[in-house]
Design a protein around this motif. Structure first.
Motif, PDB file in Angstrom:
ATOM      1  N   ARG A 124       0.794  -1.232   0.000  1.00 41.56           N
ATOM      2  CA  ARG A 124       0.000   0.000   0.000  1.00 41.56           C
ATOM      3  C   ARG A 124       0.830   1.287   0.000  1.00 41.56           C
ATOM      4  N   ASP A 127       2.745   6.510  -3.473  1.00 40.48           N
ATOM      5  CA  ASP A 127       3.524   7.198  -4.512  1.00 40.48           C
ATOM      6  C   ASP A 127       2.631   8.007  -5.467  1.00 40.48           C
ATOM      7  N   LEU A 128       1.422   7.511  -5.751  1.00 37.52           N
ATOM      8  CA  LEU A 128       0.561   8.216  -6.708  1.00 37.52           C
ATOM      9  C   LEU A 128       0.022   9.524  -6.119  1.00 37.52           C
ATOM     10  N   THR A 165      -6.765   4.714  -7.671  1.00 36.06           N
ATOM     11  CA  THR A 165      -6.567   4.776  -6.220  1.00 36.06           C
ATOM     12  C   THR A 165      -7.671   5.627  -5.583  1.00 36.06           C
ATOM     13  N   VAL A 166      -8.318   5.062  -4.569  1.00 31.14           N
ATOM     14  CA  VAL A 166      -9.460   5.735  -3.949  1.00 31.14           C
ATOM     15  C   VAL A 166      -8.983   6.940  -3.136  1.00 31.14           C
ATOM     16  N   THR A 167      -8.137   6.694  -2.120  1.00 30.99           N
ATOM     17  CA  THR A 167      -7.712   7.842  -1.297  1.00 30.99           C
ATOM     18  C   THR A 167      -6.783   8.768  -2.088  1.00 30.99           C
ATOM     19  N   ASP A 308     -13.294  -4.961  -0.520  1.00 33.06           N
ATOM     20  CA  ASP A 308     -13.716  -4.925   0.889  1.00 33.06           C
ATOM     21  C   ASP A 308     -14.855  -5.902   1.188  1.00 33.06           C
ATOM     22  N   ILE A 330      -6.912  -6.322  -6.240  1.00 34.77           N
ATOM     23  CA  ILE A 330      -6.568  -4.977  -5.737  1.00 34.77           C
ATOM     24  C   ILE A 330      -5.381  -5.020  -4.769  1.00 34.77           C
ATOM     25  N   ARG A 374     -11.843  -6.282   7.364  1.00 34.74           N
ATOM     26  CA  ARG A 374     -12.825  -7.111   6.629  1.00 34.74           C
ATOM     27  C   ARG A 374     -12.608  -8.598   6.910  1.00 34.74           C
TER      28      ARG A 374
END
Ligand code: EPZ
Length: 420
Positions: A124, A127-128, A165-167, A308, A330, A374
């Motif tokens: 995780r 970098d992005l 990427t979500v966050t 999730d 993922i 999860r």
């Protein structure tokens, strides 16, 4: 350390109300750093990660007012700030602390956030997030495990995320609202939690187009103002209760959910023979009258099948007839729950990113260990159908993201208790 004791084998029946979405509330709380005015929030889930985020904001001297802790309604005001730092002690307990990076650098010109490091489900990296802020003109320095970002004012830029990427999308979206000029994000995450954040930002005066699509355009404004917002229902909690109904062959009415966010899980459960019946707005009935059939599943970004929900689905697959191949795309290490459920008598082979489940197999109670949020939920689901008693250790993981899961399950007829 708290553990759960579950006496399995009970059919669940009744109504369960879904709480607000943790993964929407966290970026939304961070977004309150973008304005000096008050942000009023409702439907905030009463879970540990929300308390951690409130602590982090309070550490920065944001004013967080909640009726009770943990709250469901909260007001956050950040007139001034004393620290623009997210310290390691808080980041290590909750990676989502990294969501303060974008807002802090955008409004205060400086942020120092501990690098989160790996966790139980994979490496995780961030970098992005960092590359995108650099493209917006931030000077980034990584030192002593911290990422420092500096910019007098961020500049709009064209940013293509190499990976969804979500966050990352949320961090850069927040930063871009106060940048000079236009920012275009491509290959952005389309998760409902990103949309909920964008909806709040728009209420705060941000200029955003393309919400809910993979191309988001943001025209920066000099200032944002306060707003009032109700957090969307938690689609992962809703999905977990749909599986609780299915795995116990029960009959549950899941209320206060958004079925529009649950398409992939509803389709998959129906393929397995689970009946899911819409009963008015935000309400889904789940029951099983025939056989449960196994079905293959591959996790994907939204609107695909959520990573999730993978662990909870695996628990269900152990009770379904035939072979289910579960492919995790993922995260690289998200099958820790499989070895625990194996110890309860399931037939599961894990080969790299695939788990092959042969069912149905009776499960028997054992002492098992929760490894992440999860995974803990999947162990609870397995415990609900196991014979005898199941003890689950390290349930602090489940408290990070599920509001009073044991009370909600008890109200449906489960025998689950928290013991010290
Ligand atoms: C969010 O994590 C969620 N967390 C996770 O929820 C969820 O599992 C995940 O999205 C995927 O849906 C919150 O919203 C707070 P990503 P996030 O960046 O944003 C790689 C839960 O149980 N990547 O979308 O951290 C990454 O390693 C959880 O509630 C990079 O390589 O996930 C992963 O393989 C856990 N570089 C993939 O992208 C980066 O800079 C997707 O991760 C960022 C990500």
């Amino acid at each position: 350390m708290d553990r759960f004791k579950i006496e399995g084998g009970r059919r669940l029946e009744g109504t369960v109300q879904i709480s607000g979405a943790k993964n929407a509330a966290l970026p939304i709380m961070a977004a309150a750093l973008l304005t000096s005015e008050k942000v009023h929030l409702d439907n905030v889930p009463r879970v540990r990660d929300i308390i951690t985020m409130a602590k982090l904001l309070a550490h920065m001297k944001a004013h967080v007012v909640a009726q009770d802790l943990p709250p469901s309604a909260m007001t956050i005001q950040t007139e001034e700030i004393s620290h623009t730092e997210a310290p390691y002690e808080l980041v290590k307990t909750m990676r989502a602390s990294v969501l303060t990076l974008g807002p802090l650098v955008a409004r205060f010109g400086y942020a120092r956030v501990s690098l989160p490091g790996g966790c139980a489900i994979g490496a995780r990296p961030i970098d992005l997030h960092i590359q995108a802020l650099e493209k917006m003109g931030a000077k980034i320095n990584i030192d002593h495990g911290y990422v420092e970002a500096r910019a007098e004012r961020l500049l709009g830029a064209e940013i293509h995320f190499d990976k969804i990427t979500v966050t990352g999308t949320e961090n850069v979206l927040m930063a871009a609202t106060l940048a000079e000029g236009e920012t275009i994000l491509t290959n952005s995450a389309r998760e409902p939690e990103v949309t909920d954040l964008a909806d709040l930002l728009i209420k705060m005066g941000a200029k955003i187009e393309g919400v809910g699509t993979s191309t988001i355009r943001i025209r920066g404004v000099p200032k944002l103002h306060g707003a009032t917002h109700k957090v969307i229902p938690d689609r992962i909690e809703a999905g977990t209760f749909l599986i609780a109904g299915a795995i116990t062959r029960g009959d549950i009415l899941v209320t206060n959910c958004d079925p529009g966010h649950l398409g992939a899980i509803i389709d998959k459960l129906r393929e397995c023979g689970v009946e899911i019946i819409p009963e008015g707005s935000g309400r889904l009935r789940v029951r099983v009258s025939g056989k449960l059939r196994g079905a293959d599943v591959t996790t994907e970004e939204y609107p695909g099948f959520a990573t999730d929900m993978q662990a909870q689905y695996l628990a269900l697959a152990t009770q379904a007839e035939g072979k289910s191949v579960i492919t995790e795309t993922i995260f690289e290490n998200r099958f820790m729950h499989a070895s625990e459920i194996l110890r309860m008598g399931a037939n599961i082979e894990v080969e790299g990113r695939k788990a092959i489940v042969h069912g149905p197999t009776p499960l028997s109670g054992a002492t098992i260990i929760a490894s992440d949020l999860r995974a803990s939920a999947s162990l609870v689901l397995a415990g609900l159908v196991a014979s005898n008693t199941t003890y689950i250790d390290r349930v602090y993981h489940i408290d990070r993201g599920y509001e009073r899961i044991e009370s909600k399950l008890c109200a449906l007829g489960a025998r689950i208790e928290r013991i010290g």
